[in-house]
Scaffold this active site. Structure first.
Site, mmCIF file in Angstrom:
data_model
loop_
_atom_site.group_PDB
_atom_site.id
_atom_site.type_symbol
_atom_site.label_atom_id
_atom_site.label_comp_id
_atom_site.label_asym_id
_atom_site.label_seq_id
_atom_site.Cartn_x
_atom_site.Cartn_y
_atom_site.Cartn_z
ATOM 1 N N HIS A 1 9.264 42.249 -21.362
ATOM 2 C CA HIS A 1 10.424 42.718 -22.138
ATOM 3 C C HIS A 1 10.010 42.922 -23.604
ATOM 4 O O HIS A 1 10.434 42.177 -24.493
ATOM 5 C CB HIS A 1 11.540 41.679 -22.023
ATOM 6 C CG HIS A 1 12.906 42.184 -22.301
ATOM 7 N ND1 HIS A 1 13.213 42.955 -23.395
ATOM 8 C CD2 HIS A 1 14.076 42.017 -21.629
ATOM 9 C CE1 HIS A 1 14.505 43.220 -23.394
ATOM 10 N NE2 HIS A 1 15.053 42.670 -22.320
ATOM 11 N N GLU B 1 9.616 48.542 -21.980
ATOM 12 C CA GLU B 1 9.188 47.451 -21.116
ATOM 13 C C GLU B 1 8.524 47.954 -19.837
ATOM 14 O O GLU B 1 9.187 48.589 -19.011
ATOM 15 C CB GLU B 1 10.407 46.606 -20.721
ATOM 16 C CG GLU B 1 11.330 46.261 -21.878
ATOM 17 C CD GLU B 1 12.699 45.802 -21.400
ATOM 18 O OE1 GLU B 1 12.772 45.165 -20.314
ATOM 19 O OE2 GLU B 1 13.692 46.094 -22.087
ATOM 20 N N ARG C 1 14.885 35.721 -28.437
ATOM 21 C CA ARG C 1 15.323 37.099 -28.664
ATOM 22 C C ARG C 1 14.274 37.825 -29.506
ATOM 23 O O ARG C 1 14.355 37.919 -30.719
ATOM 24 C CB ARG C 1 16.685 37.116 -29.367
ATOM 25 C CG ARG C 1 17.242 38.506 -29.627
ATOM 26 C CD ARG C 1 17.608 39.212 -28.355
ATOM 27 N NE ARG C 1 18.758 38.591 -27.703
ATOM 28 C CZ ARG C 1 19.260 38.983 -26.532
ATOM 29 N NH1 ARG C 1 18.700 40.008 -25.880
ATOM 30 N NH2 ARG C 1 20.287 38.363 -25.993
ATOM 31 N N ASP D 1 20.295 52.075 -22.129
ATOM 32 C CA ASP D 1 19.704 51.088 -21.211
ATOM 33 C C ASP D 1 19.333 51.819 -19.924
ATOM 34 O O ASP D 1 20.182 52.052 -19.070
ATOM 35 C CB ASP D 1 20.704 49.961 -20.942
ATOM 36 C CG ASP D 1 20.087 48.784 -20.208
ATOM 37 O OD1 ASP D 1 18.895 48.885 -19.812
ATOM 38 O OD2 ASP D 1 20.782 47.760 -20.031
ATOM 39 N N GLN E 1 20.217 36.853 -14.578
ATOM 40 C CA GLN E 1 19.547 37.954 -15.279
ATOM 41 C C GLN E 1 18.108 37.616 -15.667
ATOM 42 O O GLN E 1 17.849 36.642 -16.363
ATOM 43 C CB GLN E 1 20.355 38.305 -16.542
ATOM 44 C CG GLN E 1 19.767 39.391 -17.399
ATOM 45 C CD GLN E 1 20.177 40.776 -16.950
ATOM 46 O OE1 GLN E 1 20.689 40.962 -15.849
ATOM 47 N NE2 GLN E 1 19.974 41.755 -17.799
ATOM 48 N N ARG F 1 11.208 33.337 -18.205
ATOM 49 C CA ARG F 1 11.260 33.570 -19.659
ATOM 50 C C ARG F 1 11.792 32.360 -20.419
ATOM 51 O O ARG F 1 11.648 32.289 -21.643
ATOM 52 C CB ARG F 1 12.106 34.807 -19.975
ATOM 53 C CG ARG F 1 13.571 34.674 -19.585
ATOM 54 C CD ARG F 1 14.372 35.906 -19.945
ATOM 55 N NE ARG F 1 15.763 35.739 -19.573
ATOM 56 C CZ ARG F 1 16.779 36.363 -20.152
ATOM 57 N NH1 ARG F 1 16.549 37.195 -21.147
ATOM 58 N NH2 ARG F 1 18.014 36.169 -19.745
#
Length: 238
Positions: free
Chosen positions: A106, A210, A17, A151, A35, A40
């Site tokens: 991200h 991003e 995170r 978002d 997702q 990642r």
């Protein structure tokens, strides 16, 4: 310059995170995978490195091929200077069939306070609002400020964008290549409280800006071909 949550989990298969997680071969829910795909939270191996740069590589495993039946190699090169960071993605289709990809870097930008931060460079750009079932709207403001959860996937964006931080009298500039879109995200109060790997008040300390391949449509990658994209982060004081 980059945000990292104090509650980030450094244990696979959890994604970290903060920093710059790599969303590949899928961004968000734009495809059949979970997702943001699986890169990642996959293992990379060191290919090359020096005092200011590193190149990492991952290849699809047999387990990943059960989810995404296309072989590829993804290379990530990161170079760091005094006031900039350059990150390049190179994805090679090492299989026999073409496949489609979406992707994002991200990027979590650290800010002094969310109330003193705003994003510039997106006025007049169409976006998909992920909080309204990807409803398409057009950005009307000279800058994007934050007073609630946000978002958005901005489509066909300029290649230079900034997170301006009035509190620190600086702007973090992102210059992108090969990424047509850009995502702006802040989870705000309720979503922040619902994430175990994110502090309840940490939404005040970050903005995600991003570079992405997302709402503008996927990239079709032919066998033996390589897709390349990059971002350069730099600091502007004022």
């Amino acid at each position: 310059m980059l945000f990292l949550s104090n509650k980030a989990v450094f244990k696979p298969p959890k994604a970290i995170r903060g920093g710059i997680p790599i969303c590949f071969p899928q961004f968000g829910g734009f495809g059949p995978l979970s997702q943001h795909g699986f890169c990642r939270n996959s293992d990379f191996e060191l290919v090359d490195g020096g005092s200011t740069s590193v190149t990492l590589s991952m290849r699809t495993t047999e387990e990943q091929l059960k989810l995404f039946p296309h072989r590829f190699e993804l290379r990530v090169t990161i170079s760091i200077g005094d006031e900039e960071l350059e990150q390049t993605l190179e994805a090679r289709n090492s299989g026999d069939e073409p496949f489609e990809l979406t992707a994002a870097l991200h990027t979590y930008i650290a800010v002094s306070s969310i109330e003193k931060a705003h994003v510039v460079g997106l006025k007049g750009v169409e976006y998909m609002d992920s909080l309204q079932d990807k409803k398409r709207l057009t950005e009307q403001g000279d800058s994007i400020t934050f007073s609630e959860e946000l978002d958005r996937i901005y489509l066909s964006t300029p290649d230079t964008l900034e997170v301006v931080d009035e509190g620190k009298k600086r702007a973090i500039q992102i210059e992108k290549e090969g990424f047509p879109d850009a995502v702006v995200w802040n989870p705000w109060i309720k979503k922040a409280a619902g994430m175990a790997d994110f502090g309840d008040d940490e939404y005040k300390e970050m903005v995600c800006l991003e570079p992405a391949v997302a709402g503008s449509g996927p990239v079709a990658l032919q066998p033996g071909k390589t897709w390349r994209a990059k971002q350069t982060l730099s600091v502007r004081q004022f």
